[in-house]
Write a protein that holds these residues in place. Sequence first.
Motif, mmCIF file in Angstrom:
data_model
loop_
_atom_site.group_PDB
_atom_site.id
_atom_site.type_symbol
_atom_site.label_atom_id
_atom_site.label_comp_id
_atom_site.label_asym_id
_atom_site.label_seq_id
_atom_site.Cartn_x
_atom_site.Cartn_y
_atom_site.Cartn_z
ATOM 1 N N ARG A 170 -81.136 8.156 24.875
ATOM 2 C CA ARG A 170 -80.772 6.932 25.083
ATOM 3 C C ARG A 170 -81.511 5.544 24.070
ATOM 4 O O ARG A 170 -80.675 4.392 23.704
ATOM 5 C CB ARG A 170 -80.527 6.829 26.721
ATOM 6 C CG ARG A 170 -80.103 5.101 26.634
ATOM 7 C CD ARG A 170 -79.032 5.299 28.516
ATOM 8 N NE ARG A 170 -78.546 5.877 29.328
ATOM 9 C CZ ARG A 170 -78.620 5.824 30.641
ATOM 10 N NH1 ARG A 170 -78.805 5.619 31.044
ATOM 11 N NH2 ARG A 170 -77.497 7.163 30.942
ATOM 12 N N LYS B 204 -81.107 3.072 21.379
ATOM 13 C CA LYS B 204 -80.675 1.961 21.755
ATOM 14 C C LYS B 204 -81.794 1.363 20.449
ATOM 15 O O LYS B 204 -81.025 0.268 19.768
ATOM 16 C CB LYS B 204 -81.690 1.659 23.007
ATOM 17 C CG LYS B 204 -81.796 0.353 23.023
ATOM 18 C CD LYS B 204 -82.036 0.197 24.819
ATOM 19 C CE LYS B 204 -82.610 -1.524 24.840
ATOM 20 N NZ LYS B 204 -83.028 -1.754 26.039
ATOM 21 N N PRO C 194 -66.019 3.831 15.691
ATOM 22 C CA PRO C 194 -65.980 2.934 17.620
ATOM 23 C C PRO C 194 -67.089 1.463 17.555
ATOM 24 O O PRO C 194 -67.919 2.091 17.038
ATOM 25 C CB PRO C 194 -66.935 4.413 17.802
ATOM 26 C CG PRO C 194 -66.985 5.904 16.411
ATOM 27 C CD PRO C 194 -66.813 4.699 15.546
ATOM 28 N N PRO C 195 -66.624 1.308 18.434
ATOM 29 C CA PRO C 195 -67.195 0.271 18.675
ATOM 30 C C PRO C 195 -68.711 0.599 18.561
ATOM 31 O O PRO C 195 -69.210 1.672 19.287
ATOM 32 C CB PRO C 195 -66.783 -0.243 20.369
ATOM 33 C CG PRO C 195 -65.360 0.373 20.472
ATOM 34 C CD PRO C 195 -65.607 1.578 19.923
ATOM 35 N N ALA D 272 -70.985 0.610 20.643
ATOM 36 C CA ALA D 272 -71.747 0.914 21.919
ATOM 37 C C ALA D 272 -71.595 1.967 22.055
ATOM 38 O O ALA D 272 -72.087 3.866 22.650
ATOM 39 C CB ALA D 272 -71.348 0.508 23.057
ATOM 40 N N GLU D 273 -70.388 2.861 21.967
ATOM 41 C CA GLU D 273 -69.322 4.090 21.434
ATOM 42 C C GLU D 273 -70.360 4.896 20.105
ATOM 43 O O GLU D 273 -70.065 6.019 20.126
ATOM 44 C CB GLU D 273 -68.389 3.701 21.707
ATOM 45 C CG GLU D 273 -67.978 3.254 23.031
ATOM 46 C CD GLU D 273 -65.697 3.160 23.207
ATOM 47 O OE1 GLU D 273 -65.413 3.998 22.669
ATOM 48 O OE2 GLU D 273 -66.133 2.780 23.860
ATOM 49 N N ARG D 274 -71.234 4.522 19.731
ATOM 50 C CA ARG D 274 -71.715 5.304 18.478
ATOM 51 C C ARG D 274 -72.983 6.061 18.806
ATOM 52 O O ARG D 274 -73.699 5.886 19.224
ATOM 53 C CB ARG D 274 -71.850 4.154 17.717
ATOM 54 C CG ARG D 274 -70.506 4.079 16.610
ATOM 55 C CD ARG D 274 -71.097 2.601 15.681
ATOM 56 N NE ARG D 274 -70.079 1.652 15.476
ATOM 57 C CZ ARG D 274 -70.016 0.056 13.835
ATOM 58 N NH1 ARG D 274 -71.240 0.626 13.788
ATOM 59 N NH2 ARG D 274 -69.221 -0.519 14.312
ATOM 60 N N LYS D 275 -72.978 7.208 17.997
ATOM 61 C CA LYS D 275 -73.095 8.210 18.779
ATOM 62 C C LYS D 275 -75.041 7.994 18.095
ATOM 63 O O LYS D 275 -76.042 7.805 18.724
ATOM 64 C CB LYS D 275 -73.075 9.570 18.251
ATOM 65 C CG LYS D 275 -71.789 10.302 18.606
ATOM 66 C CD LYS D 275 -71.929 10.207 20.187
ATOM 67 C CE LYS D 275 -70.353 10.713 20.400
ATOM 68 N NZ LYS D 275 -71.246 11.446 21.823
ATOM 69 N N ASP E 129 -71.429 8.442 13.518
ATOM 70 C CA ASP E 129 -70.498 7.679 14.459
ATOM 71 C C ASP E 129 -70.158 8.736 15.490
ATOM 72 O O ASP E 129 -70.141 8.334 16.643
ATOM 73 C CB ASP E 129 -69.867 6.523 13.673
ATOM 74 C CG ASP E 129 -69.964 5.418 13.205
ATOM 75 O OD1 ASP E 129 -70.720 5.236 13.064
ATOM 76 O OD2 ASP E 129 -68.374 4.820 12.226
ATOM 77 N N THR E 130 -69.944 9.993 15.222
ATOM 78 C CA THR E 130 -68.893 10.904 16.245
ATOM 79 C C THR E 130 -69.762 12.064 16.100
ATOM 80 O O THR E 130 -69.517 12.976 17.604
ATOM 81 C CB THR E 130 -67.786 10.526 15.095
ATOM 82 O OG1 THR E 130 -67.916 11.235 14.361
ATOM 83 C CG2 THR E 130 -67.206 9.268 15.282
ATOM 84 N N ASP F 2 -75.994 14.714 18.003
ATOM 85 C CA ASP F 2 -76.151 14.801 19.759
ATOM 86 C C ASP F 2 -77.565 14.711 19.219
ATOM 87 O O ASP F 2 -77.834 15.548 19.306
ATOM 88 C CB ASP F 2 -75.515 15.590 20.271
ATOM 89 C CG ASP F 2 -76.854 15.363 21.915
ATOM 90 O OD1 ASP F 2 -77.203 14.643 22.153
ATOM 91 O OD2 ASP F 2 -75.936 16.329 22.137
#
Length: 486
Positions: free
Chosen positions: A5, A9, A45-46, A48-51, A86-87, A90
């Motif tokens: 996270r 960020k 993706p917005p 905040a939702e991008r990986k 973006d998607t 991980d």
Amino acid sequence: MQSRRKFIKNTGIFSAGLLALQTDVFAMKSDTFNFSIKDFVSKRPPLAERKFTSKAVEAVIVRIKKQIANPELAWLFENCFPNTLDTTVDFEIIDGKPDTYVITGDIDAMWLRDSTAQIWPYIPFVKEDKKLAELVKGVINRQAKCILLDPYANAFYKDFNQVSEWKNDMTKMQPGIHERKWEIDSLCYPIRLAHGYWKETGDISLFDSKWKEAMLLVLQTFKEQQRWTDKGPYNFQRVTGWATDGVPLGGYGYPVKPCGLIVSTFRPSDDSTLFGYLIPSNMFAIEVLGYLQEIFSLPALKDDNLVAKAKELQGQVQKGLEENGIIEHPKFGKIIAFEVNGYGSFHMMDDANVPSLLSLPYLGAIEPDSPLYLNTRKVVLSENNPFFYKGKAGEGVGGPHTGTDTIWPMSIVLRAITSVDETEIKACISNLIKTNADTGFMHESFHKDDVTKFTRKWFAWANTLFGEMIVHTSIHYPEILKDKNI
């Protein structure tokens, strides 16, 4: 220890400021071209939702968009180029090392091939973005883990509790494996990625004991599949009505005559080979075996024994290629065969997936102006290739994987990247714009007469590769992008 996270960020700070300057509608003013307002709404993706968000990649998107006169092409580039980041990624720190799991898109598994191909277009930007460099190192580390788990598998899970739909395949399935199809390129791609990262950064820290252990296993596996004295430890069978998912003769495939070439039971399309010696993949192996010699000749990593093994193997594959992989075509002269068996039989076709005959210069396996390659290219891009299709929606190479009359955008992208003809490149880009079928993305395949009949709406490799082509064009043929009517 840095959490996933916190990592994401931190990487998003630059882009948050950058994107705050933009509207939701893609058709915006640029320094070079003024687009009329149209409904080219961003499909990303917005934030905040991008990986993952890379400041370097975002800067490239902004810079290259300014060079593109066609608003739909600019929209496609912005959607597609960052799609892997973006998607599909991980990232986390595991045992003090970066670790990045990369899914293909709509299939929740990590292919060694796809994960490299998806990340490769970002390599030129890792020096500008330390977080991006860590992400790439994480992919390299994860790939080494996968190889050590099973060098014969092509696709893996991060979660060992995840159950594969192929769990009943008649091969050595085990936890952590999605699919166990032996494909030479699965072991070539991780070497390409690690070598490319090192050449770009000079960082040798990724070549640790685990990576070296994985490379020794690569050499062992290649050696086993030369099948000098026996068929080796791998076989594969599946209960299926899809012929190219099965392997004949007890799962070992049709006989091959040992000649130095390496058997690939499956192609990069995940379809079984007809003749075991898949030539594009063997040529890829020759290339990356050279990379291993280069890496382990470095003073800090010097290993004469490993270098000697890689050199001997490379020489054997090269000899096998020269003696068996080059054929005489009645119309085109000397060309590269697609598959051979060492007994004199050959299979002449090409498949859209990479490595393919068409893609060989992209992989560094041959020069794009080589007469041998140019002759082969003529065959691939003609009716002499049974999987070359031409229709109302465009022309390009497909393959058995998606059936007859289907063209893969990937083949059109590789045709452009490997071309030195501006007219051809322009035609490829124009065709690719049409194939998105108003979705904003590339797909796995489309019907030659109808772009709305496509497979896989979320296929990150094709998306990112499309973006790589646009970056390549902006560097080598920038005038093409200035044509609004492309």
